[in-house]
Design an enzyme around this catalytic site. Sequence first.
Site, mmCIF file in Angstrom:
data_model
loop_
_atom_site.group_PDB
_atom_site.id
_atom_site.type_symbol
_atom_site.label_atom_id
_atom_site.label_comp_id
_atom_site.label_asym_id
_atom_site.label_seq_id
_atom_site.Cartn_x
_atom_site.Cartn_y
_atom_site.Cartn_z
ATOM 1 N N GLU A 103 0.690 -1.235 -0.118
ATOM 2 C CA GLU A 103 -0.015 -0.009 0.082
ATOM 3 C C GLU A 103 0.828 1.280 0.029
ATOM 4 O O GLU A 103 0.947 2.173 -0.928
ATOM 5 C CB GLU A 103 -0.933 0.014 1.162
ATOM 6 C CG GLU A 103 -2.005 -0.912 1.122
ATOM 7 C CD GLU A 103 -3.076 -1.107 2.023
ATOM 8 O OE1 GLU A 103 -3.162 -0.367 3.143
ATOM 9 O OE2 GLU A 103 -4.175 -1.949 1.643
HETATM 10 C C1 HEC Z 1 -3.228 1.327 -1.732
HETATM 11 C C2 HEC Z 1 -4.812 1.686 -1.258
HETATM 12 C C3 HEC Z 1 -5.053 2.093 0.260
HETATM 13 C C4 HEC Z 1 -4.546 3.026 0.845
HETATM 14 C C5 HEC Z 1 -3.001 3.824 0.532
HETATM 15 C C6 HEC Z 1 -5.018 3.095 2.086
HETATM 16 N N1 HEC Z 1 -6.042 2.133 2.175
HETATM 17 FE FE1 HEC Z 1 -7.288 1.941 3.886
HETATM 18 N N2 HEC Z 1 -7.948 0.233 3.013
HETATM 19 C C7 HEC Z 1 -7.569 -0.507 2.021
HETATM 20 C C8 HEC Z 1 -7.862 -1.687 1.681
HETATM 21 C C9 HEC Z 1 -7.802 -2.892 0.332
HETATM 22 C C10 HEC Z 1 -8.557 -2.110 2.852
HETATM 23 C C11 HEC Z 1 -9.102 -3.225 3.355
HETATM 24 C C12 HEC Z 1 -8.082 -4.369 3.742
HETATM 25 C C13 HEC Z 1 -8.422 -5.441 4.381
HETATM 26 O O1 HEC Z 1 -9.511 -5.459 4.966
HETATM 27 O O2 HEC Z 1 -7.801 -6.373 4.566
HETATM 28 C C14 HEC Z 1 -8.678 -0.753 3.732
HETATM 29 C C15 HEC Z 1 -9.230 -0.637 4.828
HETATM 30 C C16 HEC Z 1 -9.221 0.484 5.496
HETATM 31 C C17 HEC Z 1 -10.272 0.735 6.917
HETATM 32 C C18 HEC Z 1 -11.002 -0.202 7.173
HETATM 33 C C19 HEC Z 1 -12.609 0.182 6.863
HETATM 34 C C20 HEC Z 1 -13.617 -1.124 7.199
HETATM 35 O O3 HEC Z 1 -14.764 -1.257 6.754
HETATM 36 O O4 HEC Z 1 -13.159 -2.501 7.475
HETATM 37 C C21 HEC Z 1 -10.054 1.953 7.186
HETATM 38 C C22 HEC Z 1 -10.514 2.822 8.269
HETATM 39 C C23 HEC Z 1 -8.842 2.712 6.245
HETATM 40 N N3 HEC Z 1 -8.510 1.654 5.296
HETATM 41 C C24 HEC Z 1 -8.292 3.861 6.331
HETATM 42 C C25 HEC Z 1 -7.135 4.191 5.660
HETATM 43 C C26 HEC Z 1 -6.258 5.233 6.190
HETATM 44 C C27 HEC Z 1 -6.505 6.128 7.306
HETATM 45 C C28 HEC Z 1 -5.307 5.273 5.273
HETATM 46 C C29 HEC Z 1 -4.045 6.414 5.278
HETATM 47 C C30 HEC Z 1 -3.025 6.051 6.461
HETATM 48 C C31 HEC Z 1 -5.633 4.250 4.295
HETATM 49 N N4 HEC Z 1 -6.534 3.541 4.681
HETATM 50 C C32 HEC Z 1 -4.787 3.872 3.250
HETATM 51 C C33 HEC Z 1 -6.781 0.406 0.837
HETATM 52 C C34 HEC Z 1 -5.943 1.498 1.198
#
Ligand code: HEC
Length: 256
Positions: free
Chosen positions: A70
Amino acid sequence: MDNSISCASCHVLNEGGDDNSIVATGIDGKQGDINTPTVLNSVFNFRQFWDGRAKSLEEQALGPIENPIEMASDFDILVKKLKETEYKELFEKVFEDGITKKNIANAIAEHEKTLITPNSPFDKYLKGDETAITKEQKEGYDLFKNKGCIACHNGVNVGGNLYSKFGVMEDAKITNLGRYNLTKKEKDKHYFKVPTLRNIEHTAPYFHDGRTYSLHAAVKIMALYQVGRPMSEKEVDLIVGFLKSLSGELAKKGSK
Ligand code: HEC
Ligand code: HEC
């Protein structure tokens, strides 16, 4: 870390809080293996991530920053980098010890708590405004209850507060083992957090594997795999209509 990816690269706030892709694309175009859920209203989920491995938003926020696919960063580098920016002063105003890993997670989580979407037509309806949703949407809501969707998608987030197997009634043909990856317990195979249905019309494609861009198809999949009863096209359309009443307003303040 190359500063190319921010949280908002994958969680586009004014487009449903996700990335509209089947799986996420991170640093250097690297593909993840799971669909990006919305960050909107994530504060109302009982756990974070599809498999619930993070207990809080603070814990969740640490994940993507260090994830090699990521953002591929490292907190020592990040803290140093941020100390060279205006964040140094901003953090010092709020936290006695300034910029630290813990405080970064805390700041992100506090920001996420503002990413809620109140005033959806359905919320207005529940508060007593009978005209906030259409007659068809009311019929869709009745079906949503009568067909048993509400057994899993309930509470303030219309989801987000329990785990369920994907494919209760019929094999959903999935490769991801869900919570089993975490617990290694046979009974957790193919279990996932039930996702929120708020703003669902804006968060295609659907399911942890992004298998369909069509909300109509997603509802049919649920009818078959979770409820075990096929529905008529008309019933599916009515439920889709109801689901569209769950789109709320994103506060301006959380726009970046
Ligand atoms: C490259 C893409 C990417 C980036 C950059 C990213 N995310 Fe995500 N995010 C995801 C993915 C894919 C998941 C689900 C992963 C899993 O469930 O295993 C996720 C899950 C989440 C969730 C959980 C939501 C749920 O309903 O479970 C939150 C809150 C979140 N991210 C916040 C953030 C924050 C804050 C940042 C920056 C620090 C961030 N993300 C950066 C792709 C990204
Ligand atoms: C037994 C629990 C259960 C029941 C009943 C159920 N769902 Fe689900 N629903 C889930 C789970 C778990 C997922 C996530 C599956 C996955 O992607 O791994 C899900 C996902 C969804 C999604 C996709 C959400 C997204 O963000 O990708 C929609 C839409 C949906 N359900 C609607 C419905 C409707 C409409 C009904 C009634 C016909 C229903 N569900 C019944 C557990 C349930």
